[in-house]
Scaffold this active site. Structure first.
Site, PDB file in Angstrom:
ATOM      1  N   TRP A   1       0.907  -1.008  -0.042  1.00  0.00           N
ATOM      2  CA  TRP A   1      -0.110   0.006   0.048  1.00  0.00           C
ATOM      3  C   TRP A   1       0.885   1.162   0.030  1.00  0.00           C
ATOM      4  O   TRP A   1       1.910   1.255   0.638  1.00  0.00           O
ATOM      5  CB  TRP A   1      -0.874  -0.073   1.220  1.00  0.00           C
TER       6      TRP A   1
ATOM      7  N   ASP B   1      -0.795  -5.837   8.995  1.00  0.00           N
ATOM      8  CA  ASP B   1      -1.504  -4.946   8.883  1.00  0.00           C
ATOM      9  C   ASP B   1      -2.948  -5.584   8.203  1.00  0.00           C
ATOM     10  O   ASP B   1      -2.805  -6.170   7.321  1.00  0.00           O
ATOM     11  CB  ASP B   1      -1.221  -3.818   7.632  1.00  0.00           C
TER      12      ASP B   1
ATOM     13  N   LYS C   1     -13.303  -0.093   6.536  1.00  0.00           N
ATOM     14  CA  LYS C   1     -13.944  -0.729   5.263  1.00  0.00           C
ATOM     15  C   LYS C   1     -14.973  -1.860   5.854  1.00  0.00           C
ATOM     16  O   LYS C   1     -16.056  -1.748   5.276  1.00  0.00           O
ATOM     17  CB  LYS C   1     -12.716  -1.565   4.728  1.00  0.00           C
TER      18      LYS C   1
END
Length: 399
Positions: free
Chosen positions: A130, A211, A246
């Protein structure tokens, strides 16, 4: 002194968003921004979130500060969600946690904590990873190293190359792993690969830093947490950063959690004191509203059931879109095998087209994605699928 400053370029994703909003094309399509969208193209507020907010408006009596760690109830419920309510590390009180300003806050506070533990150790990140991982981690002073991960040719994981690279890591180095729904590739480790990575890290004396921003959007809440739970059983020390953006749809509420797993309860408490001191010197207290929503949902059986049901619908919709996209590409006659898309997890996949073709899609068809050709599959719907595939076919036919 400000007159000597030089302007910095805008973040490419935020710049693309601004361009998309200014675009007047009637069929414009945003496949770049990493937010879930429903069939109508909206990022909805989940039903359980609406209900929890309604209750909070009635019962909340104060807007006073919480604490650097957030509330104890939130942290307890978040820990059970991530590790499972009966995990040995929880039972042995080896885990300390803190509610943070989003997953970004969790990553940054984790990096600040690790830098305080060891200024010589490196943190290894996947290639690719990311885009904000490196600024968040390096900004705390950590040295960055990279290990191969995604194979752009086979559209899968370069697993042997990954292991070979991690063999070069030194004892005490931190290995950043995506818990599920790898961003940007969508290619996830399977259970056998998680075990192999754990074996290597244990043998080398490496420390996991996971993560997990998409728990529940891959294969299910428990399935997506397999790697985290496995590592927490096997390793005396590790870190986990999670996000509620999310899976609860709380993007703008900035709600995340950092977990530190230590060897025993005493060391966990000591690590917590160090972490909370770091938090106090950065933002002092986390925002409370999003965490209060999550706490309300997870402490009520009915709301939890509603949330899990809607989350499952979101997950199934993404999986269905992946299958439909592959079928539509095949039916269009586009040359090439795109079946990898339906075997990947979460919202993201690489199309595997060039930056020039990405730009042509944007200029000629107002279809927006970042230059790497990463698309947010959830940005598609039944009304836009044919338009997107037709445009892709046109662009690929000219190469």
């Amino acid at each position: 002194m400000f007159e000597h400053l030089q302007p910095l370029p805008q973040d490419p994703i935020l710049s693309m968003l601004a361009d998309y909003r200014a675009d007047m094309h009637p069929h414009k399509l945003d496949l770049g921004i990493g937010v879930y969208k429903d069939e109508q193209g909206y990022t909805p507020i989940m039903r359980a979130v609406k209900e929890a907010e309604s209750r909070l408006l009635t019962i909340e009596q104060s807007k006073s500060y919480t604490a650097p760690a957030g509330t104890a109830a939130y942290n307890q419920l978040a820990s059970a969600l991530v590790f499972g309510p009966d995990h040995p590390a929880l039972r042995d009180q080896r885990i300390v946690s803190a509610q943070t300003p989003g997953g970004c806050g969790a990553l940054r506070m984790g990096a600040e904590f690790l830098h305080g533990c060891s200024q010589e150790s490196r943190v290894w990140v996947s290639l690719p990873t990311w885009a904000n991982h490196i600024p968040l981690l390096a900004g705390a002073g950590l040295e960055i190293a990279e290990y191969p991960y995604y194979d752009y040719t086979t559209k899968g994981i370069q697993f042997e190359a990954m292991l070979q690279a991690l063999e070069q890591a030194s004892a005490g180095d931190f290995i950043l792993l995506h818990g599920c729904c790898h961003n940007p590739s969508g290619a996830d480790l399977n259970q056998e690969q998680w075990r192999a990575v754990a074996d290597l890290m244990a043998r080398k004396g490496l420390i996991p830093f996971v993560d997990m921003a998409y728990q529940g959007l891959g294969n299910g809440l428990d399935q997506d947490a397999f790697g985290v739970r496995l590592l927490a059983e096997r390793f005396p020390e590790m870190l986990v950063a999670t996000s509620c953006s999310k899976n609860f749809g709380l993007y703008r509420e900035r709600t995340g959690t950092l977990f530190i797993v230590a060897t025993n309860r005493t060391e966990a408490q000591t690590a917590g004191s160090q972490l909370f001191s770091k938090i106090r010197s950065h933002y002092s207290m986390p925002p409370a509203h999003g965490a209060a929503i999550v706490e309300t949902i997870l402490s009520d059986t009915g709301l939890t059931t509603s949330w899990e049901s809607e989350l499952a619908s979101m997950r199934e919709r993404i999986q269905g879109l992946r299958q439909q996209l592959v079928a539509a590409i095949k039916a269009s006659g586009i040359d090439g095998d795109f079946t990898f898309i339906q075997h990947q997890s979460g919202m993201f996949s690489f199309l595997g087209i060039t930056p020039q073709q990405v730009e042509q899609l944007r200029q000629d068809y107002s279809i927006y994605m970042i230059n790497s050709s990463r698309i947010n599959v959830a940005g598609l719907n039944q009304g836009s699928m044919d338009y997107f595939v037709s445009a892709l076919a046109e662009v690929l036919s000219t190469r």
